[in-house]
Design an enzyme around this catalytic site. Structure first.
Site, PDB file in Angstrom:
ATOM      1  N   SER A 124     -18.061 -37.948  -8.216  1.00 45.36           N
ATOM      2  CA  SER A 124     -18.147 -36.405  -8.335  1.00 45.36           C
ATOM      3  C   SER A 124     -19.596 -36.024  -8.510  1.00 45.36           C
ATOM      4  CB  SER A 124     -17.122 -35.812  -9.284  1.00 45.36           C
ATOM      5  OG  SER A 124     -15.838 -35.819  -9.064  1.00 45.36           O
TER       6      SER A 124
ATOM      7  N   SER B 198     -16.440 -33.593  -7.411  1.00 50.84           N
ATOM      8  CA  SER B 198     -16.057 -32.171  -8.119  1.00 50.84           C
ATOM      9  C   SER B 198     -17.191 -31.307  -8.255  1.00 50.84           C
ATOM     10  CB  SER B 198     -15.087 -32.185  -9.128  1.00 50.84           C
ATOM     11  OG  SER B 198     -15.816 -33.064 -10.048  1.00 50.84           O
TER      12      SER B 198
ATOM     13  N   LYS C  19     -22.941 -28.002 -15.316  1.00 47.79           N
ATOM     14  CA  LYS C  19     -21.550 -28.130 -14.695  1.00 47.79           C
ATOM     15  C   LYS C  19     -20.731 -27.764 -15.789  1.00 47.79           C
ATOM     16  CE  LYS C  19     -18.004 -31.216 -12.369  1.00 47.79           C
ATOM     17  NZ  LYS C  19     -17.826 -32.397 -12.220  1.00 47.79           N
TER      18      LYS C  19
END
EC number: 6.3.5.7
Length: 486
Positions: free
Chosen positions: A173, A149, A74
């Site tokens: 997330s 997210s 990420k």
């Protein structure tokens, strides 16, 4: 392919590390123009790392546990010499001079970086639509969101672009996109994994964890990234158990609590509810005992979170002023004007909204009424969990009230977007480990996730229960084809 299976194939010479990496890069080239899971692909580095692993194997050297495993990271985790943007114009050109602890441990264990994945800007969102560089699509139906997210990481794993990925979880997330994309997503205990090098959103809530296609791989990755870190004062200095050996422990005597308040939610989709309850019954058939428990303040978690998280974000993001690094507006004739314009142009609307909420909650006239009150409710939520764990070993809930929603469905309704994390937020507020794993599909062929929550530092128990369910249910070997990217 599971990590253990790959390790065996590599050792026997059936597949080389370079062949696997070339396969993954080819897959990304075919799939990612549609998905947009990756922001940057590090093909040259990946091939070089794979070649070194093959050379070491040919020389008879012993290989580390994740040798050749292709991973995505990420893009809010710092990678030395590789752009780390947080999907924000504010950090569009930022190249970290240091490596985050978790990625450093992965590279030491032999893992290979394929690239950095898309996310909601500064990890603020539940759909990966707030990224400054474009939204990510759900591999099961590209008209739908992958969750957020960490939607890029979840989508990349689900679409077979990588073997596993890292994400961060502040209010769900990792788990919510894992549910939407039909993969396994693990949020460890707060402090179990170092946050050094994770770009901060809400420092008392953020935690790093893996996305994988199966529970055993989640255990393998946690084994590598967990452990104390002197560079992170919130990281717990406690021994790391053998998570992989815990998977096969018997289920007899395990007590699983169904949180009444989660299944009584008005917004809970009927198919999600029935599928998750079927998962609970499957665990019962494996020897677990089901117990209904109450966490009276569970539903207060979302209001509590949306005071605490924006408050911490408003402080953390104050460092981006256009002076030392980050986006700098052109044409300002004074420092104050330059800072204001840099933030207005560098931050997206959702990030600006949360900064305003947090600044308001921390302001002199309102701090007691909002921020301090939210911290008091947070303590009560933790006490509810403490009481529940007096009688059960693991708690079970749906991961999300719904399956993946259409792109743009909540674009003009922030509250509806926030409610997507209704069932995941409380575990963050209490600092508890939690995992989402696939448990079925709705009538549209979209994945449904079940969430398991354990007490502090009880990841072994969490993984044990998840593993037994996964092995018995075989959900992902019987999935519908639908619009899934082939």
């Amino acid at each position: 392919m599971a990590i253990a299976e790959w390790r065996q194939q590599l050792k026997l010479g059936e597949v080389s590390a370079r062949e696997l990496i070339d396969h993954q890069l080819a897959r990304i080239a075919v799939v990612d123009p549609t998905l947009h899971a990756f922001l940057d692909v590090t093909a040259e580095r990946a091939r070089a790392d794979a070649d070194r692993i093959d050379e070491a194997l040919a020389a008879g050297e012993s290989l580390p546990p994740l040798a050749g495993v292709p991973l995505a990271i990420k893009d809010n985790l710092c990678t030395k010499g590789i752009r780390t943007t947080c999907s924000s114009r504010m950090l569009e050109t930022f190249v970290p001079p240091y490596e985050s602890t978790v990625t450093e441990r992965l590279w030491q264990a032999g893992a290979v970086l394929l690239g950095k994945t898309n996310l909601d800007e500064f990890a603020m969102g539940s759909s990966t639509e707030t990224s400054a560089f474009g939204a990510t699509s759900n591999p099961w139906d590209i008209s739908r969101v992958p969750g957020g997210s960490s939607g890029g990481s979840a989508a990349a794993v689900a679409a077979g672009e990588c073997m596993a990925a890292l994400g961060s979880d502040t209010g769900g997330s990792i788990r919510q996109p894992a549910s939407f994309c039909g993969v396994v997503g693990l949020k460890p205990t707060y402090g179990r994994v170092s946050r050094w090098g994770l770009v901060a959103f809400a420092s008392s809530l953020d935690q790093v964890g893996p996305f994988t296609t199966n529970v055993a791989d989640a255990a393998e990755l946690l084994q590598v990234i967990a452990g104390s870190d002197p560079r992170d004062s919130t990281c717990l200095n406690v021994a790391v158990p053998d998570y992989c050996s815990a998977l096969s422990q018997p289920m007899s005597g395990v007590r699983i609590g169904l949180i009444r308040e989660c299944f009584d939610q008005n917004g809970l989709d009927a198919q999600v509810k029935s599928t998750v309850l079927e998962a609970a019954e499957k665990l019962q058939s494996l020897g677990a005992e089901l117990v209904e428990v109450s966490c009276p303040r569970f539903s207060d978690g979302i209001a509590t979170y949306y005071v605490i998280a924006p408050s911490e974000a408003s402080a953390n993001l104050a460092r981006y002023d256009g002076v030392k690094y980050g986006y700098r507006a052109e044409g300002a004739d004074a420092l104050a004007a330059m800072t204001a314009r840099s933030r207005a142009e560098g931050f997206g609307s959702e990030v600006q909204r949360r900064i305003l909420i947090g600044t308001y909650a921390l302001s002199a006239g309102y701090m007691d009424a909002y921020y301090k009150k939210a911290q008091q409710v947070r303590t009560l939520i933790r006490q509810d969990f403490d009481a529940a764990f007096q009688t059960v070993d693991v708690l079970l809930t749906p991961t999300s009230p719904t399956t993946a929603f259409q792109v743009g469905a909540h674009a003009d309704d922030p509250l509806a977007m926030y409610l997507a994390d209704l069932l995941t937020i409380p575990a963050n507020l209490a600092g508890l480990p939690a995992i989402s794993l696939p448990c079925g599909f709705d009538d549209d062929g979209l994945p449904i996730g079940v969430q398991l929550i354990a007490n502090v530092l009880e990841e072994s128990r969490l993984l044990q229960v998840a593993f037994h369910y996964e092995q018995s249910a075989n959900v992902m070997t019987n999935h519908p084809q639908g619009n899934f990217i082939p």
